[in-house]
Motif scaffolding. Structure first.
Motif, PDB file in Angstrom:
ATOM      1  N   GLY A  90     109.904 -41.843  40.464  1.00  0.00           N
ATOM      2  CA  GLY A  90     109.444 -42.529  39.571  1.00  0.00           C
ATOM      3  C   GLY A  90     108.858 -41.518  38.359  1.00  0.00           C
ATOM      4  N   VAL A  91     107.745 -40.937  38.653  1.00  0.00           N
ATOM      5  CA  VAL A  91     107.320 -39.905  37.923  1.00  0.00           C
ATOM      6  C   VAL A  91     108.303 -38.722  37.448  1.00  0.00           C
ATOM      7  CG1 VAL A  91     105.566 -37.941  37.749  1.00  0.00           C
ATOM      8  CG2 VAL A  91     105.227 -39.818  39.430  1.00  0.00           C
TER       9      VAL A  91
ATOM     10  N   TRP B  67     114.851 -30.332  33.339  1.00  0.00           N
ATOM     11  CA  TRP B  67     114.784 -31.429  34.059  1.00  0.00           C
ATOM     12  C   TRP B  67     114.602 -30.920  35.759  1.00  0.00           C
ATOM     13  CZ3 TRP B  67     119.554 -32.318  30.765  1.00  0.00           C
ATOM     14  CH2 TRP B  67     119.242 -32.875  29.626  1.00  0.00           C
TER      15      TRP B  67
ATOM     16  N   THR C 130     111.470 -39.147  36.904  1.00  0.00           N
ATOM     17  CA  THR C 130     112.294 -40.162  36.017  1.00  0.00           C
ATOM     18  C   THR C 130     111.844 -40.171  34.600  1.00  0.00           C
ATOM     19  OG1 THR C 130     113.402 -41.457  37.781  1.00  0.00           O
ATOM     20  CG2 THR C 130     113.756 -42.028  35.690  1.00  0.00           C
ATOM     21  N   VAL C 131     110.420 -40.535  34.415  1.00  0.00           N
ATOM     22  CA  VAL C 131     109.822 -40.761  33.200  1.00  0.00           C
ATOM     23  C   VAL C 131     109.863 -39.258  32.475  1.00  0.00           C
ATOM     24  CG1 VAL C 131     107.633 -41.355  32.119  1.00  0.00           C
ATOM     25  CG2 VAL C 131     108.387 -42.804  33.977  1.00  0.00           C
ATOM     26  N   TYR C 132     109.555 -38.440  33.314  1.00  0.00           N
ATOM     27  CA  TYR C 132     109.314 -36.971  32.779  1.00  0.00           C
ATOM     28  C   TYR C 132     110.566 -36.622  32.244  1.00  0.00           C
ATOM     29  CZ  TYR C 132     108.730 -31.874  32.686  1.00  0.00           C
ATOM     30  OH  TYR C 132     108.597 -30.722  32.115  1.00  0.00           O
TER      31      TYR C 132
ATOM     32  N   ALA D 210     113.049 -38.500  31.068  1.00  0.00           N
ATOM     33  CA  ALA D 210     113.672 -39.297  30.047  1.00  0.00           C
ATOM     34  C   ALA D 210     113.084 -38.840  28.717  1.00  0.00           C
ATOM     35  CB  ALA D 210     113.385 -40.888  30.433  1.00  0.00           C
ATOM     36  N   ALA D 211     111.735 -38.298  28.864  1.00  0.00           N
ATOM     37  CA  ALA D 211     110.960 -37.810  27.650  1.00  0.00           C
ATOM     38  C   ALA D 211     111.149 -36.603  27.238  1.00  0.00           C
ATOM     39  CB  ALA D 211     109.437 -38.451  27.905  1.00  0.00           C
ATOM     40  N   THR D 212     111.438 -35.726  28.350  1.00  0.00           N
ATOM     41  CA  THR D 212     111.484 -34.207  28.208  1.00  0.00           C
ATOM     42  C   THR D 212     112.465 -33.949  27.014  1.00  0.00           C
ATOM     43  OG1 THR D 212     110.714 -33.900  30.159  1.00  0.00           O
ATOM     44  CG2 THR D 212     111.583 -32.067  29.011  1.00  0.00           C
TER      45      THR D 212
END
Length: 261
Positions: A175-176, A76, A178-180, A182-184
């Motif tokens: 924003g970028v 993260w 947070t998406v990364y 959440a998915a990682t």
């Protein structure tokens, strides 16, 4: 030529060893979450004795290695470079007699070395003592696991470096990130083993760098699959992501204006 970067590796280690209380707090948190995760996954495996080739010992090994590697690989982003881009302090970094990307990589390797001692070894030993655990059958596997972990650190760093570089255009890249973030956890094999996924999704994931960050070192330790192919996958993605980061850094700093400066 490499001497300054070796000093940066040592500086990265010493920087994080300063915050020993924070490291111990993180170690405690990781261990608690490890107990919760292993309880859930053992309940799943206990229904049939094994799932996707994972029995109780494999499941315990997967969880505790994942909890230990979490801080070592640091999947993260911490957004430190992105915040320096936003504040303009990156102009100081770019003016120093170094290449920014390998300089930050050297510091990250030092950080990972400290995390290996404080955040990896204790939870793995704890899990191995109190729950089912599978040690490698070959002593050479331990050496290959170290190589795989170093490659995982490089892949994770290179991906985080690319994310931070987006701040040159976005200024605020939360924003970028947070998406990364959440998915990682799911796609790198932290939540459940990637072997649990349907085959088409598993194949698609191995066309990305994400399994190289966490699942691959665990598979190397567990002697799952062809080790040479796993290490080659990690080395390929490390080279590609580092090259992409270097190209993007050149593009971002071709014309740099520091606001207010």
């Amino acid at each position: 030529m490499l001497r300054p970067y070796l000093h940066l590796v040592r500086a990265g280690f010493r920087r994080h060893s300063t915050y020993l209380a924070a490291s111990i707090a993180g170690l405690f948190t990781n261990t608690v979450f490890g107990l919760l995760r292993v309880a859930v996954l053992l309940a799943v495996v206990g229904q049939t004795g094994s799932a996707a080739g994972y029995d109780a010992a494999d499941t315990g090994t997967f969880v505790w290695l994942g909890q230990g590697l979490l801080a070592v690989v640091m999947i993260w982003p911490d957004r430190e470079l992105a915040q320096r881009v936003r504040s303009g302090d990156v102009a100081i970094d770019l003016g120093r007699p170094w290449n920014l990307q390998p300089a930050l990589l050297a510091q990250d390797v030092g950080r990972a070395g400290h995390a290996m001692l404080i955040r990896f070894a204790p939870p793995v030993l704890f899990g191995a003592l109190v729950l089912p655990f599978r040690w490698p059958q070959s002593p050479w596997t331990v050496l290959l696991f170290v190589v795989s972990t170093v490659l995982a650190v490089v892949v994770s760093f290179a991906a985080r470096f690319l994310l931070d570089l987006t701040a040159f255009w976005l200024l605020d890249n939360r924003g970028v990130v947070t998406v990364y973030a959440a998915a990682t956890g799911v796609v790198c094999g932290l939540t459940v083993p990637i072997a649990f996924f349907p085959e088409p999704l598993r194949i698609a994931l191995y066309a990305t760098p994400f399994p190289a960050m966490l699942q691959t070192p665990i598979d190397v330790f567990g002697e799952r699959g062809a080790t040479a192919a796993l290490l080659a996958h990690q080395a390929l993605w490390a080279a590609l992501l580092l090259a992409a980061g270097q190209l993007l850094l050149v593009r971002a700093t071709r014309k740099l204006v520091v606001q207010g400066g």
